[in-house]
Design a protein around this motif. Structure first.
Motif, PDB file in Angstrom:
ATOM      1  N   ASN A  88       6.217  11.048  -0.764  1.00  0.00           N
ATOM      2  CA  ASN A  88       5.615  11.858  -2.015  1.00  0.00           C
ATOM      3  C   ASN A  88       4.693  13.006  -1.569  1.00  0.00           C
ATOM      4  O   ASN A  88       3.759  13.052  -1.412  1.00  0.00           O
ATOM      5  N   PRO A  89       5.684  14.112  -1.706  1.00  0.00           N
ATOM      6  CA  PRO A  89       4.944  15.471  -1.491  1.00  0.00           C
ATOM      7  C   PRO A  89       3.739  15.812  -2.310  1.00  0.00           C
ATOM      8  O   PRO A  89       3.138  16.451  -1.838  1.00  0.00           O
ATOM      9  N   ALA A  90       3.593  15.151  -3.410  1.00  0.00           N
ATOM     10  CA  ALA A  90       2.530  15.708  -4.398  1.00  0.00           C
ATOM     11  C   ALA A  90       1.384  14.847  -4.304  1.00  0.00           C
ATOM     12  O   ALA A  90       0.171  15.451  -4.860  1.00  0.00           O
ATOM     13  N   ILE A  91       1.451  14.160  -3.183  1.00  0.00           N
ATOM     14  CA  ILE A  91       0.220  13.106  -3.042  1.00  0.00           C
ATOM     15  C   ILE A  91      -1.124  14.114  -2.861  1.00  0.00           C
ATOM     16  O   ILE A  91      -0.836  14.845  -1.753  1.00  0.00           O
ATOM     17  N   ALA A  92      -2.239  13.898  -3.209  1.00  0.00           N
ATOM     18  CA  ALA A  92      -3.332  14.672  -2.594  1.00  0.00           C
ATOM     19  C   ALA A  92      -4.530  13.715  -2.411  1.00  0.00           C
ATOM     20  O   ALA A  92      -4.720  12.614  -2.892  1.00  0.00           O
ATOM     21  N   LEU A  93      -5.361  14.271  -1.379  1.00  0.00           N
ATOM     22  CA  LEU A  93      -6.710  13.242  -1.281  1.00  0.00           C
ATOM     23  C   LEU A  93      -7.696  13.817  -2.001  1.00  0.00           C
ATOM     24  O   LEU A  93      -7.866  14.937  -2.070  1.00  0.00           O
ATOM     25  N   ASP A  94      -8.087  13.092  -3.143  1.00  0.00           N
ATOM     26  CA  ASP A  94      -9.035  13.195  -4.081  1.00  0.00           C
ATOM     27  C   ASP A  94     -10.626  13.245  -3.577  1.00  0.00           C
ATOM     28  O   ASP A  94     -11.447  13.818  -4.245  1.00  0.00           O
ATOM     29  N   ASP A 104      -0.590  11.319   5.312  1.00  0.00           N
ATOM     30  CA  ASP A 104       0.212  12.374   5.549  1.00  0.00           C
ATOM     31  C   ASP A 104       1.829  11.896   5.931  1.00  0.00           C
ATOM     32  O   ASP A 104       2.631  12.801   5.299  1.00  0.00           O
ATOM     33  N   LYS A 105       2.019  10.793   6.337  1.00  0.00           N
ATOM     34  CA  LYS A 105       3.403  10.379   6.358  1.00  0.00           C
ATOM     35  C   LYS A 105       3.937  10.198   5.112  1.00  0.00           C
ATOM     36  O   LYS A 105       5.273  10.451   5.016  1.00  0.00           O
ATOM     37  N   VAL A 106       3.378   9.672   4.058  1.00  0.00           N
ATOM     38  CA  VAL A 106       3.730   9.315   2.889  1.00  0.00           C
ATOM     39  C   VAL A 106       4.078  10.688   2.152  1.00  0.00           C
ATOM     40  O   VAL A 106       5.082  10.864   1.567  1.00  0.00           O
ATOM     41  N   ARG A 107       3.148  11.776   2.480  1.00  0.00           N
ATOM     42  CA  ARG A 107       3.479  12.756   1.763  1.00  0.00           C
ATOM     43  C   ARG A 107       4.632  13.722   2.394  1.00  0.00           C
ATOM     44  O   ARG A 107       5.403  14.306   1.614  1.00  0.00           O
ATOM     45  N   ASP A 108       4.843  13.439   3.643  1.00  0.00           N
ATOM     46  CA  ASP A 108       5.950  14.003   4.360  1.00  0.00           C
ATOM     47  C   ASP A 108       7.429  13.550   3.854  1.00  0.00           C
ATOM     48  O   ASP A 108       8.388  14.122   3.747  1.00  0.00           O
ATOM     49  N   THR A 120       0.906  -1.164  -0.013  1.00  0.00           N
ATOM     50  CA  THR A 120      -0.081  -0.176   0.071  1.00  0.00           C
ATOM     51  C   THR A 120       0.814   1.204  -0.174  1.00  0.00           C
ATOM     52  O   THR A 120       0.624   2.252  -0.670  1.00  0.00           O
ATOM     53  N   VAL A 121       1.818   1.313   0.710  1.00  0.00           N
ATOM     54  CA  VAL A 121       2.979   2.278   0.968  1.00  0.00           C
ATOM     55  C   VAL A 121       3.454   2.754  -0.703  1.00  0.00           C
ATOM     56  O   VAL A 121       3.727   3.732  -1.079  1.00  0.00           O
ATOM     57  N   ASN A 122       3.856   1.487  -1.242  1.00  0.00           N
ATOM     58  CA  ASN A 122       4.263   1.709  -2.760  1.00  0.00           C
ATOM     59  C   ASN A 122       3.337   2.250  -3.514  1.00  0.00           C
ATOM     60  O   ASN A 122       3.603   2.987  -4.404  1.00  0.00           O
ATOM     61  N   ALA A 123       1.782   1.847  -3.325  1.00  0.00           N
ATOM     62  CA  ALA A 123       0.775   2.479  -4.326  1.00  0.00           C
ATOM     63  C   ALA A 123       0.658   3.824  -3.866  1.00  0.00           C
ATOM     64  O   ALA A 123       0.537   4.627  -4.846  1.00  0.00           O
ATOM     65  N   LEU A 124       0.912   4.427  -2.794  1.00  0.00           N
ATOM     66  CA  LEU A 124       0.717   5.803  -2.316  1.00  0.00           C
ATOM     67  C   LEU A 124       1.955   6.427  -2.907  1.00  0.00           C
ATOM     68  O   LEU A 124       1.741   7.582  -3.266  1.00  0.00           O
ATOM     69  N   THR A 125       3.104   5.933  -2.645  1.00  0.00           N
ATOM     70  CA  THR A 125       4.388   6.573  -3.150  1.00  0.00           C
ATOM     71  C   THR A 125       4.134   6.800  -4.664  1.00  0.00           C
ATOM     72  O   THR A 125       4.705   7.838  -5.234  1.00  0.00           O
TER      73      THR A 125
END
Length: 295
Positions: free
Chosen positions: A212-218, A205-209, A173-178
């Motif tokens: 992957n800084p660009a990830i957004a909650l759609d 939020d942890k993945v964003r920090d 899942t972390v791979n997917a979020l990244t």
């Protein structure tokens, strides 16, 4: 409709408009414009660590509906159960799967892509082998970014890549979020499903920090909603109160048509095109396009 919803509508000047299940005015999102070209894809993970909330159903039917609207869509089955692959009627054994692509950086992802019965919708399948991926990847350098490297090779060929995540917050899942630009959270209108959303948002939020800084909650997508039960209505109202505009206006109702469509290996938009659920997924596609989550 609850008193709180009525009050909210009146305060916002919507007292003469019909309200939807989320307590906001019903909007008819416009038909999306046709694209002049394709790619690069926006990658969206459908993620929730709780199982049985409608991730796979939403991936299948959102992908099929976006394809109806002229988008080129690639669905990634990222769950060892392989439900997405089965729901789209594709082969999962004796074929190249997402597991093979993760473990061998030399494999061409085009070898794994299979066409479905929906024009414009392709899939990279998975099977039980994927359950061993976390063990094999744990000692890899930049292990959280391996899926991102795979998808970069095919992203120019598609407008949208949808990742159907497993019900876990582990390495896959972390791979997917990244790898993703956005996250869509399907949320069953049931109390215990609600409890885990805060943990999932914290993980995003942890993945964003860190990765992957660009990830957004759609958006948060309410699923399995039954307007006849007070419980469903109360859970949905609590979600809207907690997450506000992050909750999508589209709500997916509960119906026995979904398992019937899964058995047939086709999206509900093909299995029962005039059914209310098909209309809801078309509404979802239009809403995400109107929000700018999808081109």
């Amino acid at each position: 409709m609850t008193r709180t919803q009525n009050d909210r509508a009146e305060l916002e000047g919507y007292d003469k408009l019909e309200l939807g299940a989320t307590g906001r005015p019903l909007r008819d999102f416009p038909e999306p414009r046709k694209l002049k070209g394709h790619g690069p894809a926006r990658i969206i993970s459908l993620c929730n660590q709780k199982g049985g909330v409608g991730k796979t159903t939403s991936t299948i039917n959102l992908g099929a509906t976006l394809a109806e609207y002229g988008r080129r869509v690639l669905a990634i089955d990222f769950d060892p159960q392989g439900a997405l692959s089965a729901g789209l009627g594709v082969q999962t054994h004796d074929v190249t799967t997402i597991y093979d692509l993760l473990l061998s950086g030399r494999k061409d992802p085009q070898e794994a892509i299979q066409h479905t019965g929906v024009e414009g919708l392709d899939v990279i399948p998975a099977n039980i082998d994927l359950s061993a991926a976390e063990v094999h990847l744990v000692n890899e350098v930049a292990r959280e970014q391996i899926l991102a490297g795979v998808l970069r090779k095919v992203s120019d060929d598609y407008d949208v890549i949808l990742i159907d995540c497993q019900p876990s917050l582990g390495l896959l899942t972390v791979n997917a979020l990244t790898a993703s630009h956005g996250v869509l959270i399907p949320l069953e209108c049931e109390f215990f499903a609600l409890r885990g959303v805060a943990l999932l948002v914290e993980t995003i939020d942890k993945v964003r920090d860190r990765l992957n800084p660009a990830i957004a909650l759609d958006g948060i997508l309410a699923t399995m909603y039954d307007s006849r039960t007070l419980h469903s209505r109360e859970v949905l109202e609590r979600v809207v109160d907690a997450f506000g505009d992050s909750v999508l206006e589209t709500v997916i109702g509960r119906t026995v048509k979904f398992p019937d469509a899964s058995v047939s290996g086709t999206p509900i938009t093909q299995f029962a095109p005039e059914h209310q659920s098909s209309k809801q997924y078309r509404q979802l596609a239009r809403e995400l396009i109107a929000r700018g989550a999808i081109a």
